[in-house]
Design a protein around this motif. Structure first.
Motif, PDB file in Angstrom:
ATOM      1  N   TYR A  33      47.324  27.501  55.556  1.00  0.00           N
ATOM      2  CA  TYR A  33      47.181  28.959  55.668  1.00  0.00           C
ATOM      3  C   TYR A  33      46.361  29.465  54.495  1.00  0.00           C
ATOM      4  CZ  TYR A  33      48.207  33.772  54.519  1.00  0.00           C
ATOM      5  OH  TYR A  33      48.068  35.086  54.154  1.00  0.00           O
ATOM      6  N   TRP A  34      45.471  30.401  54.751  1.00  0.00           N
ATOM      7  CA  TRP A  34      44.828  31.160  53.678  1.00  0.00           C
ATOM      8  C   TRP A  34      44.703  32.601  54.144  1.00  0.00           C
ATOM      9  CZ3 TRP A  34      42.267  27.525  56.625  1.00  0.00           C
ATOM     10  CH2 TRP A  34      41.280  28.009  57.483  1.00  0.00           C
ATOM     11  N   GLY A  35      44.892  33.525  53.233  1.00  0.00           N
ATOM     12  CA  GLY A  35      44.834  34.937  53.577  1.00  0.00           C
ATOM     13  C   GLY A  35      43.408  35.439  53.714  1.00  0.00           C
ATOM     14  N   ASP A  36      43.282  36.607  54.317  1.00  0.00           N
ATOM     15  CA  ASP A  36      41.958  37.192  54.548  1.00  0.00           C
ATOM     16  C   ASP A  36      41.215  37.473  53.250  1.00  0.00           C
ATOM     17  OD1 ASP A  36      42.455  37.112  57.254  1.00  0.00           O
ATOM     18  OD2 ASP A  36      43.095  39.211  57.386  1.00  0.00           O
ATOM     19  N   LEU A  37      41.958  37.663  52.149  1.00  0.00           N
ATOM     20  CA  LEU A  37      41.336  37.960  50.857  1.00  0.00           C
ATOM     21  C   LEU A  37      41.463  36.779  49.898  1.00  0.00           C
ATOM     22  CD1 LEU A  37      42.612  41.636  50.400  1.00  0.00           C
ATOM     23  CD2 LEU A  37      40.430  40.855  51.333  1.00  0.00           C
ATOM     24  N   TYR A  38      41.592  35.577  50.451  1.00  0.00           N
ATOM     25  CA  TYR A  38      41.796  34.403  49.616  1.00  0.00           C
ATOM     26  C   TYR A  38      40.666  34.217  48.608  1.00  0.00           C
ATOM     27  CZ  TYR A  38      41.993  29.471  48.303  1.00  0.00           C
ATOM     28  OH  TYR A  38      42.022  28.295  47.594  1.00  0.00           O
ATOM     29  N   TRP A  39      39.437  34.448  49.019  1.00  0.00           N
ATOM     30  CA  TRP A  39      38.312  34.239  48.106  1.00  0.00           C
ATOM     31  C   TRP A  39      38.348  35.243  46.946  1.00  0.00           C
ATOM     32  CZ3 TRP A  39      36.791  29.671  48.388  1.00  0.00           C
ATOM     33  CH2 TRP A  39      36.536  29.021  49.605  1.00  0.00           C
ATOM     34  N   GLY A  44      41.190  36.973  40.157  1.00  0.00           N
ATOM     35  CA  GLY A  44      39.979  36.178  40.292  1.00  0.00           C
ATOM     36  C   GLY A  44      40.211  34.695  40.464  1.00  0.00           C
ATOM     37  N   GLU A  45      41.474  34.235  40.464  1.00  0.00           N
ATOM     38  CA  GLU A  45      41.780  32.813  40.622  1.00  0.00           C
ATOM     39  C   GLU A  45      42.252  32.536  42.043  1.00  0.00           C
ATOM     40  OE1 GLU A  45      41.179  30.611  38.124  1.00  0.00           O
ATOM     41  OE2 GLU A  45      40.412  32.373  37.070  1.00  0.00           O
ATOM     42  N   ARG A  46      41.718  31.463  42.613  1.00  0.00           N
ATOM     43  CA  ARG A  46      42.132  31.075  43.963  1.00  0.00           C
ATOM     44  C   ARG A  46      43.406  30.226  43.861  1.00  0.00           C
ATOM     45  NH1 ARG A  46      36.723  30.545  43.774  1.00  0.00           N
ATOM     46  NH2 ARG A  46      36.790  28.272  43.508  1.00  0.00           N
ATOM     47  N   VAL A  47      44.491  30.739  44.407  1.00  0.00           N
ATOM     48  CA  VAL A  47      45.832  30.171  44.219  1.00  0.00           C
ATOM     49  C   VAL A  47      46.290  29.473  45.489  1.00  0.00           C
ATOM     50  CG1 VAL A  47      48.268  30.737  43.854  1.00  0.00           C
ATOM     51  CG2 VAL A  47      46.492  31.868  42.477  1.00  0.00           C
ATOM     52  N   LEU A  48      46.753  28.232  45.328  1.00  0.00           N
ATOM     53  CA  LEU A  48      47.338  27.472  46.424  1.00  0.00           C
ATOM     54  C   LEU A  48      48.781  27.133  46.071  1.00  0.00           C
ATOM     55  CD1 LEU A  48      47.305  25.781  49.037  1.00  0.00           C
ATOM     56  CD2 LEU A  48      46.327  23.899  47.692  1.00  0.00           C
ATOM     57  N   LYS A 114      47.890  37.968  51.373  1.00  0.00           N
ATOM     58  CA  LYS A 114      46.505  37.999  51.853  1.00  0.00           C
ATOM     59  C   LYS A 114      45.559  37.291  50.892  1.00  0.00           C
ATOM     60  CE  LYS A 114      47.093  42.395  54.299  1.00  0.00           C
ATOM     61  NZ  LYS A 114      46.787  43.848  54.283  1.00  0.00           N
ATOM     62  N   ARG A 115      46.013  37.061  49.649  1.00  0.00           N
ATOM     63  CA  ARG A 115      45.130  36.587  48.597  1.00  0.00           C
ATOM     64  C   ARG A 115      45.398  35.150  48.151  1.00  0.00           C
ATOM     65  NH1 ARG A 115      42.597  41.028  46.200  1.00  0.00           N
ATOM     66  NH2 ARG A 115      43.243  42.992  47.151  1.00  0.00           N
ATOM     67  N   VAL A 116      46.293  34.462  48.834  1.00  0.00           N
ATOM     68  CA  VAL A 116      46.639  33.101  48.426  1.00  0.00           C
ATOM     69  C   VAL A 116      46.580  32.172  49.638  1.00  0.00           C
ATOM     70  CG1 VAL A 116      48.125  33.939  46.560  1.00  0.00           C
ATOM     71  CG2 VAL A 116      49.123  33.420  48.817  1.00  0.00           C
TER      72      VAL A 116
END
Length: 253
Positions: A33-39, A44-48, A114-116
């Protein structure tokens, strides 16, 4: 928002489209899964967030038709301000990791989701109940798939591993002794006489096209770490990643 601001610092639009249209190899049985605002990420850090495994329900097979959409179908609901009544405490624990405060509304939690990104390491269904564990071999095999097939696509800069067993069987990466470890300051305050690990090393994880910093917390279902410590671990990683990135850019200049 408290604890971690939501800062847009995204990649180009083409990269986002590549992720959406990516053709996954058969070894990736659960598409992350990745949110619509993942980038855009968190600060500013891409979190998994990296969990352990999914468990099967009666009648389920291991066919790709069953497994492929499973993670995305469930965790897309986390990015909505309405939740199903059947969602258990594990999902509330993940909300707390992201939001970082106990009193929050679901709109706030949904914005973080949405961001992770989220995925489980095992690419096989475990038992039939939430407390059933995957085979160690499944986690080891999943580690190879994770680094080879998934990380180059998601390109996270921060990976928080949810579970010590998963951490031990994630057979990739190297310790970064120069980076300040995360200290779980409330982990031993319970009634148990067992002494749990407080200091969690920071590791770096190289993958084709990128690098992430990672550490671990005890699995939320164990109720060993407090939600405050789990949330603090994520913020510690984000801060270290931002600092390392700044140092790298300064050295280039």
């Amino acid at each position: 928002m408290t604890g971690m601001s939501l800062v847009a610092q995204g990649m180009d639009h083409e990269a986002e489209l590549d992720l959406t249209r990516h053709e996954w190899p058969d070894a990736v049985r659960f598409i992350p899964y990745w949110g619509d605002l993942y980038w855009d990420g968190l600060d500013g850090e891409r979190v998994l967030l990296l969990g352990e495994s999914h468990y099967r329900k009666e009648g389920w097979s291991d066919s790709l038709e069953v497994t492929r959409p499973f993670t995305q179908d469930h965790f897309r609901e986390m990015a909505l301000p309405v939740r199903k009544d059947g969602d258990g405490p594990f999902f509330k624990a993940l909300d707390l990791v992201l939001v970082g405060q106990q009193d929050f509304d679901l709109h706030e939690a949904a914005d973080y989701w949405k961001r992770v990104a989220f995925m489980n390491l095992s690419q096989s269904l475990a038992g039939s109940q939430a407390n059933h564990r995957p085979r160690n071999e499944a986690l080891r095999d999943g580690s190879d798939v994770f680094v080879r097939d998934i990380l180059p696509v998601l390109q996270p800069t921060v990976v928080l591993v949810l579970g010590r067993v998963t951490w031990r069987l994630l057979s990739h990466g190297k310790v970064e002794p120069a980076l300040e470890p995360f200290i779980a300051r409330q982990v031993n305050r319970g009634k148990s006489k067992r002494r749990y690990i407080e200091s969690r090393e920071i590791w770096s994880l190289d993958y084709p096209g990128g690098k992430a910093l990672m550490t671990w917390v005890y699995h939320p279902s164990w109720h060993v770490d407090t939600w405050q410590d789990r949330a603090a671990a994520l913020r510690h990683l984000v801060a270290l990643s931002k600092k390392n990135c700044s140092h790298h850019l300064a050295s280039i200049v």
